[in-house]
Motif scaffolding. Structure first.
Motif, PDB file in Angstrom:
ATOM      1  N   ALA A 105     -51.186 -33.440  74.457  1.00  0.00           N
ATOM      2  CA  ALA A 105     -51.957 -33.096  73.276  1.00  0.00           C
ATOM      3  C   ALA A 105     -51.218 -32.259  72.315  1.00  0.00           C
ATOM      4  N   LEU A 106     -49.587 -32.307  72.811  1.00  0.00           N
ATOM      5  CA  LEU A 106     -49.018 -32.150  71.691  1.00  0.00           C
ATOM      6  C   LEU A 106     -48.540 -33.148  70.891  1.00  0.00           C
ATOM      7  N   ALA A 107     -48.314 -34.452  71.039  1.00  0.00           N
ATOM      8  CA  ALA A 107     -48.131 -35.476  70.862  1.00  0.00           C
ATOM      9  C   ALA A 107     -48.856 -35.695  70.288  1.00  0.00           C
ATOM     10  N   ALA A 108     -50.560 -36.040  70.209  1.00  0.00           N
ATOM     11  CA  ALA A 108     -51.798 -36.544  69.695  1.00  0.00           C
ATOM     12  C   ALA A 108     -51.556 -35.251  68.403  1.00  0.00           C
ATOM     13  N   ASP A 109     -51.030 -34.057  68.192  1.00  0.00           N
ATOM     14  CA  ASP A 109     -50.807 -33.112  67.052  1.00  0.00           C
ATOM     15  C   ASP A 109     -50.049 -33.737  66.630  1.00  0.00           C
ATOM     16  N   ALA A 110     -49.100 -33.918  66.720  1.00  0.00           N
ATOM     17  CA  ALA A 110     -47.404 -34.535  65.907  1.00  0.00           C
ATOM     18  C   ALA A 110     -48.103 -36.000  65.150  1.00  0.00           C
ATOM     19  N   VAL A 111     -48.676 -36.551  65.838  1.00  0.00           N
ATOM     20  CA  VAL A 111     -48.572 -37.767  64.888  1.00  0.00           C
ATOM     21  C   VAL A 111     -49.927 -37.885  64.192  1.00  0.00           C
ATOM     22  N   ALA A 112     -51.227 -37.194  63.824  1.00  0.00           N
ATOM     23  CA  ALA A 112     -52.462 -37.161  63.222  1.00  0.00           C
ATOM     24  C   ALA A 112     -52.055 -36.917  62.391  1.00  0.00           C
ATOM     25  N   PRO A 113     -50.452 -36.196  61.426  1.00  0.00           N
ATOM     26  CA  PRO A 113     -51.170 -36.322  60.299  1.00  0.00           C
ATOM     27  C   PRO A 113     -51.047 -37.476  59.479  1.00  0.00           C
TER      28      PRO A 113
END
Length: 269
Positions: free
Chosen positions: A132-140
């Motif tokens: 989830a942290l990785a998904a949040d990091a690359v989403a932008p």
């Protein structure tokens, strides 16, 4: 070409930073890499040198792994590894920075082996947090976190497409992020006994990426028995629109000779 060359497993006779130019000279316009640095947080100079190797070669970076530990020694990712979770989280900003600079949007997060000092339940709970942290990091930057089954690693728990899809569903349910996708590596799926044709029929439109090697042997297409051309065609017919990663081992003088027009066949993509 509809292919992207994995420069961590191909062109290894050359120094790593020379491989993007070699891929370009071979006719490709896209490359992908496993984590290309010895540390999860490399120096600024190391990052700059890597980025310049891509841009100077005139190729696109279509895929990059998050730091995965010591792969030659048998490590297969940090996502579920409690002792190295902080290392994975520190790596997120570096990966996102490289992706943003080079326009890369596919990021492979190897799940990690089972470890003796923790229970599977603790590892799996940690993996959901880190994904989830990785998904949040690359989403932008419009990024997708890729998760794959792996073969040849006895303590790696994700062996089939269903194993991966179950984890992805849990991440989406718990966090709301929908940018974690299956990396369909047709070689790993085959070796692990999965029904690749069925996986394609049911999930091709949801694939985050495809990688190929022939089996047995993990060689270039045409060295084994897999109907790779058919599987790729079916995946595209059913909605997959991305590139196909070439992630095979070869001892051939020309690792891309199978792409020559005279070698075209229904079983060679």
């Amino acid at each position: 070409m509809p292919y992207t060359v994995n420069c961590s497993i191909l062109l290894t006779e050359l120094p790593l930073l020379e491989r993007p130019a070699a891929a370009r000279a071979a006719g490709f316009d896209a490359v992908e890499f496993w984590w290309p640095f010895p540390a999860a947080v490399p120096t600024d100079a190391e990052v700059t040198a890597f980025e310049c190797a891509i841009t100077d070669a005139g190729v696109r970076l279509t895929g990059l792994n998050f730091a995965a530990g010591d792969m030659p020694a048998g490590d297969r990712g940090l996502v579920s590894w409690p002792a190295r979770s902080a290392e994975f989280r520190d790596n997120l900003a570096v990966v996102t920075g490289i992706g943003g600079a080079l326009g890369c949007t596919g990021f492979n997060a190897l799940y990690g082996n089972r470890v003796d000092e923790s229970t599977p339940e603790v590892q799996d709970a940690l993996a959901l947090e880190n994904l989830a942290l990785a998904a949040d990091a690359v989403a932008p930057i419009g990024g997708t976190v890729l998760l794959e089954p792996v073969s040849g690693a006895p303590r790696y728990p994700l062996l089939t497409a269903d194993d991966v899809l179950a984890v992805i569903a849990q991440v989406t349910t718990a966090s709301g992020y929908d940018n974690v996708k299956l990396l369909a590596d047709f070689y790993h799926l085959t070796v692990n006994g999965d029904d690749v044709a069925a996986v394609i029929a049911e999930h091709a439109a949801e694939f985050g990426h495809i990688q190929i090697a022939d089996a047995p042997g993990r060689g270039e297409p045409g060295t084994g028995a897999l109907p790779l051309a058919h599987w790729i065609e079916q995946s595209r017919t059913l909605g997959y629109t991305g590139p196909v990663g070439l992630e095979y081992k070869t001892t051939a003088v020309d690792p891309f000779a199978w792409l020559a027009p005279e070698n075209d066949s229904k079983d060679t993509p």
